[in-house]
Write an enzyme that holds these catalytic residues in place. Structure first.
Site, PDB file in Angstrom:
ATOM      1  N   ARG A 217       0.852  -1.188   0.000  1.00  0.00           N
ATOM      2  CA  ARG A 217       0.000   0.000   0.000  1.00  0.00           C
ATOM      3  C   ARG A 217       0.883   1.233   0.000  1.00  0.00           C
ATOM      4  O   ARG A 217       1.980   1.228   0.605  1.00  0.00           O
ATOM      5  CB  ARG A 217      -0.885   0.021   1.261  1.00  0.00           C
ATOM      6  CG  ARG A 217      -2.028  -0.959   1.220  1.00  0.00           C
ATOM      7  CD  ARG A 217      -3.107  -0.546   0.206  1.00  0.00           C
ATOM      8  NE  ARG A 217      -4.241  -1.435   0.201  1.00  0.00           N
ATOM      9  CZ  ARG A 217      -4.475  -2.390  -0.696  1.00  0.00           C
ATOM     10  NH1 ARG A 217      -3.616  -2.609  -1.668  1.00  0.00           N
ATOM     11  NH2 ARG A 217      -5.561  -3.138  -0.645  1.00  0.00           N
ATOM     12  N   HIS A 265      -1.519   0.910  -9.622  1.00  0.00           N
ATOM     13  CA  HIS A 265      -2.239  -0.048  -8.759  1.00  0.00           C
ATOM     14  C   HIS A 265      -3.001  -1.082  -9.604  1.00  0.00           C
ATOM     15  O   HIS A 265      -4.229  -1.211  -9.498  1.00  0.00           O
ATOM     16  CB  HIS A 265      -3.194   0.704  -7.813  1.00  0.00           C
ATOM     17  CG  HIS A 265      -3.585  -0.113  -6.611  1.00  0.00           C
ATOM     18  ND1 HIS A 265      -3.782   0.419  -5.366  1.00  0.00           N
ATOM     19  CD2 HIS A 265      -3.832  -1.441  -6.463  1.00  0.00           C
ATOM     20  CE1 HIS A 265      -4.130  -0.525  -4.518  1.00  0.00           C
ATOM     21  NE2 HIS A 265      -4.162  -1.673  -5.161  1.00  0.00           N
TER      22      HIS A 265
HETATM   23  P1  NDP Z   1      -1.961 -11.983   4.196  1.00  0.00           P
HETATM   24  O1  NDP Z   1      -2.846 -11.465   5.263  1.00  0.00           O
HETATM   25  O2  NDP Z   1      -2.204 -13.356   3.660  1.00  0.00           O
HETATM   26  O3  NDP Z   1      -0.447 -11.917   4.656  1.00  0.00           O
HETATM   27  C1  NDP Z   1       0.082 -10.833   5.344  1.00  0.00           C
HETATM   28  C2  NDP Z   1       1.526 -11.154   5.717  1.00  0.00           C
HETATM   29  O4  NDP Z   1       2.127  -9.994   6.297  1.00  0.00           O
HETATM   30  C3  NDP Z   1       1.641 -12.279   6.746  1.00  0.00           C
HETATM   31  O5  NDP Z   1       2.754 -13.083   6.446  1.00  0.00           O
HETATM   32  C4  NDP Z   1       1.889 -11.516   8.051  1.00  0.00           C
HETATM   33  O6  NDP Z   1       2.607 -12.251   9.050  1.00  0.00           O
HETATM   34  C5  NDP Z   1       2.727 -10.367   7.532  1.00  0.00           C
HETATM   35  N1  NDP Z   1       2.729  -9.228   8.465  1.00  0.00           N
HETATM   36  C6  NDP Z   1       1.670  -8.523   8.937  1.00  0.00           C
HETATM   37  N2  NDP Z   1       2.074  -7.559   9.779  1.00  0.00           N
HETATM   38  C7  NDP Z   1       3.425  -7.647   9.831  1.00  0.00           C
HETATM   39  C8  NDP Z   1       4.427  -6.930  10.512  1.00  0.00           C
HETATM   40  N3  NDP Z   1       4.142  -5.918  11.343  1.00  0.00           N
HETATM   41  N4  NDP Z   1       5.722  -7.293  10.340  1.00  0.00           N
HETATM   42  C9  NDP Z   1       6.049  -8.317   9.526  1.00  0.00           C
HETATM   43  N5  NDP Z   1       5.139  -9.049   8.846  1.00  0.00           N
HETATM   44  C10 NDP Z   1       3.844  -8.705   8.988  1.00  0.00           C
HETATM   45  O7  NDP Z   1      -2.049 -10.902   2.996  1.00  0.00           O
HETATM   46  P2  NDP Z   1      -1.924 -11.136   1.423  1.00  0.00           P
HETATM   47  O8  NDP Z   1      -0.651 -11.849   1.153  1.00  0.00           O
HETATM   48  O9  NDP Z   1      -3.183 -11.687   0.873  1.00  0.00           O
HETATM   49  O10 NDP Z   1      -1.869  -9.606   0.919  1.00  0.00           O
HETATM   50  C11 NDP Z   1      -0.900  -8.725   1.408  1.00  0.00           C
HETATM   51  C12 NDP Z   1      -1.193  -7.305   0.944  1.00  0.00           C
HETATM   52  O11 NDP Z   1      -0.933  -7.148  -0.441  1.00  0.00           O
HETATM   53  C13 NDP Z   1      -2.641  -6.834   1.077  1.00  0.00           C
HETATM   54  O12 NDP Z   1      -2.965  -6.489   2.405  1.00  0.00           O
HETATM   55  C14 NDP Z   1      -2.650  -5.620   0.158  1.00  0.00           C
HETATM   56  O13 NDP Z   1      -2.227  -4.482   0.882  1.00  0.00           O
HETATM   57  C15 NDP Z   1      -1.599  -5.974  -0.881  1.00  0.00           C
HETATM   58  N6  NDP Z   1      -2.245  -6.242  -2.170  1.00  0.00           N
HETATM   59  C16 NDP Z   1      -1.953  -5.396  -3.220  1.00  0.00           C
HETATM   60  C17 NDP Z   1      -2.514  -5.599  -4.449  1.00  0.00           C
HETATM   61  C18 NDP Z   1      -2.170  -4.717  -5.585  1.00  0.00           C
HETATM   62  O14 NDP Z   1      -2.876  -4.766  -6.622  1.00  0.00           O
HETATM   63  N7  NDP Z   1      -1.123  -3.917  -5.499  1.00  0.00           N
HETATM   64  C19 NDP Z   1      -3.464  -6.688  -4.687  1.00  0.00           C
HETATM   65  C20 NDP Z   1      -3.671  -7.548  -3.544  1.00  0.00           C
HETATM   66  C21 NDP Z   1      -3.077  -7.308  -2.332  1.00  0.00           C
HETATM   67  P3  NDP Z   1       2.016 -13.622   9.695  1.00  0.00           P
HETATM   68  O15 NDP Z   1       2.165 -14.659   8.586  1.00  0.00           O
HETATM   69  O16 NDP Z   1       2.901 -13.907  10.826  1.00  0.00           O
HETATM   70  O17 NDP Z   1       0.585 -13.337  10.040  1.00  0.00           O
HETATM   71  C1  OXD Z   2      -6.514  -5.501  -3.214  1.00  0.00           C
HETATM   72  C2  OXD Z   2      -5.960  -4.552  -4.149  1.00  0.00           C
HETATM   73  O1  OXD Z   2      -6.378  -5.313  -2.009  1.00  0.00           O
HETATM   74  O2  OXD Z   2      -6.404  -4.509  -5.313  1.00  0.00           O
HETATM   75  O3  OXD Z   2      -7.113  -6.500  -3.685  1.00  0.00           O
HETATM   76  O4  OXD Z   2      -5.036  -3.809  -3.831  1.00  0.00           O
END
Ligand code: NDP
Ligand code: OXD
Length: 302
Positions: A217, A265
């Site tokens: 983000r 994005h």
């Molecule tokens: P998940 O919820 O599956 O995974 C999040 C990961 O981040 C987990 O491994 C979690 O750790 C880790 N995490 C959370 N907080 C911290 C922290 N403070 N320090 C270190 N690690 C942390 O999310 P997704 O993989 O599905 O998606 C991730 C992000 O990608 C979304 O939230 C979104 O912002 C972004 N996204 C962007 C898109 C785009 O088009 N650009 C599209 C889709 C998503 P743990 O495993 O220990 O819980």
């Molecule tokens: C999502 C994104 O969160 O598009 O799916 O960023």
């Protein structure tokens, strides 16, 4: 029981027949709600301003993977996000593309191309490039597998340090993680803990000339710190899919910086059929009182 649909209108012709076939009620838009008590779920990117209009609301479903754009839910209302293989695969593809582009010095070659300059630079083996993935969730873990298969030396960072076969660091060993990240990939959710995490301190801990790939983000990234790190040579190049704000203002320096490649994005867009399939799974779980797929831990923020 009904789901209120507040997503992109173009998705409606896909969602509606799928809901009809499943015997579920989908109401398209708030103006079409005749009995607010019927609404138990809302699928949206932007939620209604007043959720208290729906006395039987049980869940708000984000039509994307992230939920940081949604406000705190009222007591008793769950928050869920869309789990769709297509979202994960699309972001994986974008990150693999970005990794290959920065690994193979494409920002530099694109600039040379504009100057009609035919000049080569040493090529490094993928195995000599250490990639660090911040966020080893559904997307990060998939990216890690693909980059490992291409020969990159991959490690991850997560909150728990658990859940994948890839070496994964935690906040306690963040410096060791950063020190080994020639190419840093951010796939974190935006939370109170991760806001601004891509800043001066993080960049200073990377090897000199490291490259940055960001599809989390915009608010993870301090753009002034990015500029300073690029100017000093601490960072070599960056590829960004997200910025703060979005859209990026017309006169922003990022547009013209040859060291940075920008996309608006588009790393992923939720496929209409997959989104509807997940929404139906949410309705089924509500009907049966079973765990909601994609349930978000509202205390953790992801
Ligand atoms: P998940 O919820 O599956 O995974 C999040 C990961 O981040 C987990 O491994 C979690 O750790 C880790 N995490 C959370 N907080 C911290 C922290 N403070 N320090 C270190 N690690 C942390 O999310 P997704 O993989 O599905 O998606 C991730 C992000 O990608 C979304 O939230 C979104 O912002 C972004 N996204 C962007 C898109 C785009 O088009 N650009 C599209 C889709 C998503 P743990 O495993 O220990 O819980
Ligand atoms: C999502 C994104 O969160 O598009 O799916 O960023």
């Amino acid at each position: 029981m009904a789901m209120l649909f507040l997503s992109t209108p173009a998705r409606l012709p896909v969602w509606k027949p799928m809901f009809d076939a499943a015997g579920e009620t989908l109401i398209a838009g708030e103006d079409a709600v005749s009995d607010p008590a019927q609404v138990t779920a809302i699928a949206c990117w932007t939620p209604p301003a007043d959720l208290s209009r729906y006395p039987n609301l049980r869940v708000v479903l984000s039509v994307g993977a992230g939920v940081d754009h949604l406000p705190p839910m009222p007591p008793g209302v769950a928050l869920a996000r869309t789990l769709a293989p297509g979202i994960e695969a699309m972001v994986r593809d974008w990150v693999v593309m970005a990794t290959l582009m920065l690994h193979r010095d494409m920002p530099q070659y694109l600039e040379q191309g504009r100057a009609r300059l035919w000049q080569s630079h040493p090529v490094q083996l993928a195995s000599a490039r250490r990639v660090g993935i911040m966020g080893m969730g559904r997307i990060g873990a998939l990216v890690a597998q693909s980059l490992s298969a291409l020969g990159f030396d991959v490690a991850g960072l997560s909150r728990s340090g658990q859940g994948t076969d890839i070496q994964t660091f935690t906040a306690a060993s963040m410096d060791a993680f950063l020190e080994r990240s020639d190419l840093l990939v951010c796939l974190l959710p935006l939370t109170a803990e991760t806001r601004g995490i891509l800043g001066a301190r993080t960049f200073a801990a990377l090897p000199r000339g490291a490259r940055l790939i960001h599809a989390g983000r915009g608010a993870h990234l301090d753009l002034q710190a990015l500029r300073t790190a690029l100017d000093s040579g601490q960072l070599g190049s960056a590829m960004l899919d997200v910025t703060e704000p979005e859209p990026l203002p017309q006169d922003h320096w990022l547009w013209d910086d040859p060291r940075v490649i920008l996309t608006p994005h588009i790393a992923a867009q939720t496929d209409a059929t997959e989104g509807a399939r997940h929404a139906l799974a949410v309705m089924r779980a509500l009907n049966r009182d079973t765990p909601l797929p994609g349930l978000v831990d509202q205390a953790k923020g992801y």
